[in-house]
Enzyme design. Structure first.
Site, PDB file in Angstrom:
ATOM      1  N   GLU A  61       0.815  -1.218   0.000  1.00  0.00           N
ATOM      2  CA  GLU A  61       0.000   0.000   0.000  1.00  0.00           C
ATOM      3  C   GLU A  61       0.843   1.260   0.000  1.00  0.00           C
ATOM      4  O   GLU A  61       0.506   2.255  -0.653  1.00  0.00           O
ATOM      5  CB  GLU A  61      -0.933   0.008   1.216  1.00  0.00           C
ATOM      6  CG  GLU A  61      -2.042  -1.036   1.172  1.00  0.00           C
ATOM      7  CD  GLU A  61      -1.606  -2.426   1.630  1.00  0.00           C
ATOM      8  OE1 GLU A  61      -0.420  -2.600   1.992  1.00  0.00           O
ATOM      9  OE2 GLU A  61      -2.449  -3.337   1.631  1.00  0.00           O
ATOM     10  N   HIS A 130     -10.550  -4.235  10.871  1.00  0.00           N
ATOM     11  CA  HIS A 130     -11.163  -4.357   9.545  1.00  0.00           C
ATOM     12  C   HIS A 130     -12.436  -3.524   9.422  1.00  0.00           C
ATOM     13  O   HIS A 130     -13.240  -3.754   8.523  1.00  0.00           O
ATOM     14  CB  HIS A 130     -11.517  -5.824   9.256  1.00  0.00           C
ATOM     15  CG  HIS A 130     -10.380  -6.608   8.675  1.00  0.00           C
ATOM     16  ND1 HIS A 130      -9.145  -6.706   9.272  1.00  0.00           N
ATOM     17  CD2 HIS A 130     -10.284  -7.335   7.541  1.00  0.00           C
ATOM     18  CE1 HIS A 130      -8.354  -7.464   8.527  1.00  0.00           C
ATOM     19  NE2 HIS A 130      -9.017  -7.860   7.480  1.00  0.00           N
TER      20      HIS A 130
END
Ligand code: TPP
Ligand code: MG
Lengths: 351, 336
Positions: A61, A130
């Site tokens: 990322e 998450h």
């Protein structure tokens, strides 16, 4: 009648039309060309537009963000996709130090037309790593435009606007919106990357909300109507900045404010909206505003605690009654399911 | 790629019969636990993302028998096998999946956040590669305290694409830390194959070599092979010689997340899965032990029954356990 599309279909169409319209548009992210295609939003794009412009990426990322920035300053218009905002945290440096600042710190000679899609959500035991809703982190950084489309119309129109904008745009999508249906025109159109929108007119109380909480707010307006209270629902849409004009106009009518956000209440959108309301609408306010957002606690995984952690329409409606000082009774929510951790009862996991 | 192969020579000696039985038992327990989860998931009582490790059991089984209770293990999202093989409490694991207060994290973590300090399972977290550096830090502390303690870090092929993976290996190497990096290379990151993510023909183990540590690529479906490489790595770590890297080639049988078969998605072929199922680490090992006269039919039946009973008891324990009380929501934000 305008064609109806689901939110995820609206996003998918926006990608397709953007890719077809401008050869500089690129789409990148882990799983983008995969069989599930980021919840259907990027499905089939690689087959249609080729493996050069629609790419899968390593789970990198941080570097991928710098790489997208590098391509952007060369005239590309990349859309970078993160399946969860939690994963994008590994890219905070290139987002915050670099992309956000390249236009300003190089005296306006540099442009970074970069769109970063990040998915937020709740439910089905997504837990502490998450499920976060970190919009206020990004909105805090000068140079980033932060948007949270609620309706399919905006999902498409704002993605097109984001890609065409010369600034980096953080584009936050809530997982529970993907199956929402609404009118979506065909062809390339843009929805502005600033300004809020009144989705439901009312006269007693203003509910200003973001993303999925706007849907909860619309449900709350129905509950309130049944209790004899007229609620106005504002979809905030864009966080940079909060639209003080729309907020003040509504508060001039209602004098009462409830702010509902998908993130933590403290140091977040709720705090910002209240600050704007104080500055812009202080004379109109008849009572202390109420907030409906997450407590200052990480997300628990077990549904037994997650159900207490996440507010819904009933909490918003109750907050509205509280700020109104009303003891009206709300209709009892239908007890159709054991847990509240899915967008609808048809969902059986896993995420 | 032969240079790195000889960095660690597979130990000539096989584990003794007793150790091999322990390895087999470990694989059986993990397999049956995972199969039970897959079978029960549809009931909708396990309500969290759950990544099963069926097909990959040999790695943790081969390694864990070398470790003492004082050695530490760190893992990622696919952690059930690592947890159970290290001696993690099975009741507490099932209760955690079921979101009950008797879970190893009181239901707050779920499948992706197992922990059991009593056996040295120091935690699992699903943000790719994030626990790798934490494992290195743990090894650093052990070294500073002159403790005879090895830290094992498990992660997948995808995790090696993150920057922090490289940063952690570099630090571990510079400081000669007692840590072993175990990469379970199952060829996929969710639905993405290796070739779109990493250079062709470059084993992941070469990244360990690049960071200056003995590194090897091995058959991760052969528990004896994994055990042999791990034995050398553990010995190195205990001798103060620093970190090692073991890349274990293996394969995930189930879908990435959840209880199902994902062949219909089309990102991998039924033939590929069938090939790997023939290389079932559990069946291979069981047959090998039987052929060597180390496992009779009765002993095998015993192991199976014991594991089956243990799993059934753990499921019953989880289902009978209460959910956390509302007051728990705001507990543990800060230590008191
Ligand atoms: C930083 C980060 N990016 C992306 C993800 C999403 N994700 C969860 S599991 C996974 C697959 C990782 O593949 P690998 O490391 O090979 O482990 P495997 O699932 O194959 O066991 C991905 C990409 C994540 N959890 N964290
Ligand atoms: Mg993998």
């Amino acid at each position: 009648m305008v064609r109806q599309l689901k939110y995820f279909e609206a996003l998918h169409e926006a990608h397709r039309e953007l890719l077809a319209d401008d050869p500089n548009v690129l789409v990148a992210g882990l799983g983008v060309p995969g069989p599930t295609g980021i919840f259907g939003t990027t499905k089939g794009l690689q087959e249609e537009f080729g493996p050069e412009r629609v790419i899968d990426t390593p789970s990198s990322e941080n570097a991928m963000t710098g790489i997208a920035l590098g391509a952007a300053i060369q005239g590309k218009r990349p859309i970078l996709v993160h399946m969860r905002v939690d994963f994008a945290l590994l890219s905070m440096e290139p987002v915050v130090n670099q992309a956000a600042k390249w236009h300003y710190m190089y005296g306006g000679v540099m442009r970074a037309p970069l769109t970063i899609r990040m998915i937020i959500g709740r439910g089905w035991g997504q837990g502490p790593q998450h499920s976060q809703s970190l919009q206020s982190w990004f909105a805090h950084v000068p140079g980033l435009k932060v948007v949270m489309p609620t309706r399919p119309y905006d999902a498409k129109g704002m993605l097109i606007a984001a890609v065409r904008d010369d600034a980096p745009v953080i584009f936050l999508e809530h997982r529970w919106l993907y199956n929402l249906e609404g009118p979506v025109p065909e062809g390339l159109y843009t929805s502005p990357l600033e300004g809020a929108e009144v989705l439901h007119q009312g006269s007693d109380v203003t509910i200003a909300a973001t993303s999925h909480m706007t849907i909860e707010a619309l449900r709350a307006a129905d509950l309130l109507a049944a209790a004899g209270v007229s609620a106005e629902v504002i979809d905030l849409r864009c966080l940079t900045p909060i639209d003080g004009d729309t907020l003040a106009a509504s508060l001039a009518k209602t004098g009462h404010l409830v702010v509902a956000d998908t993130g933590q209440a403290s140091y977040g959108v709720v705090a910002e909206v209240m600050a704007v309301a104080m500055k812009r609408a202080f004379p109109y306010l008849k009572a202390a505003p109420q907030s409906v957002a997450l407590p200052h606690i990480p997300t628990p995984t077990t549904p037994a605690l997650a159900d207490l952690f996440y507010p819904d329409a009933t909490d918003i409606a109750q907050a509205a009654l509280d700020t109104l000082g009303s003891s009206a009774q709300l209709p009892k929510p239908a007890a159709d399911r054991r847990w509240k951790d899915t967008p609808d009862p048809s969902f059986t996991g896993p995420y | 790629m032969t240079t790195q192969q000889k960095d660690i020579r597979a130990a000539a000696v096989l584990p003794d019969a007793k150790t091999r039985l322990a390895v087999l038992e470990s694989m059986i327990r993990v397999r049956l636990a995972e199969e039970a989860i897959a079978a029960l998931y549809g009931e909708g009582e396990i309500r969290c993302p759950t990544h099963l490790c069926i097909g990959q059991e040999a790695v943790a089984a081969g390694i864990s028998v070398l470790l003492s209770r004082d050695d530490l293990v760190f893992s990622g999202h696919r952690s059930h096998g690592h947890y159970l093989a290290k001696g993690g409490d099975m009741n507490a694991m099932f209760a955690e999946l079921y979101g009950r207060v008797t879970g190893c994290a009181r239901g707050k973590g779920g499948s992706q956040h197992l922990v059991d300090l009593a056996c040295g399972f120091m935690g699992a977290a699903p943000i790719l590669s994030s626990t790798i550096s934490v494992g290195v830090g743990s090894a650093w502390a052990a070294k500073l305290d002159r403790r005879d303690q090895v830290s094992i870090v498990y992660f997948g092929d995808g995790a090696t694409e993150e920057g922090t993976f490289h940063e952690a290996l570099n630090f571990a190497s510079v400081h000669k830390l007692p840590v072993i990096f175990v990469c379970e290379n199952n060829l996929y990151s969710v639905h993405s194959a290796m070739d779109i993510r990493q250079p062709e023909g470059r084993p992941i183990a070469l990244l360990g070599t690049a960071h200056g540590m003995p590194s090897v690529t091995c058959d991760g479906n052969d528990a004896d092979v994994v055990h042999a490489h791990a034995a050398e790595a553990v010995a190195r770590a205990r001798a103060g010689e620093g970190p090692s890297f073991i890349e274990c080639m293996t394969y995930r049988w189930m879908e990435h997340c959840g209880p199902g078969d994902d062949i219909p998605l089309g990102y991998r072929t039924a033939e590929e899965l069938a090939d790997w199922r023939i290389r079932d680490p559990l069946a291979i090992y069981r047959d090998r032990l039987a052929a060597a006269g180390e496992l009779g039919a009765a002993a095998e039946a015993d192991l199976m029954k014991k594991a089956r009973d243990e799993v059934a008891a753990a499921v019953a324990f989880a289902k009978a356990s209460p959910y956390p009380e509302a007051a728990e929501l705001s507990e543990h934000v800060f230590p008191v």
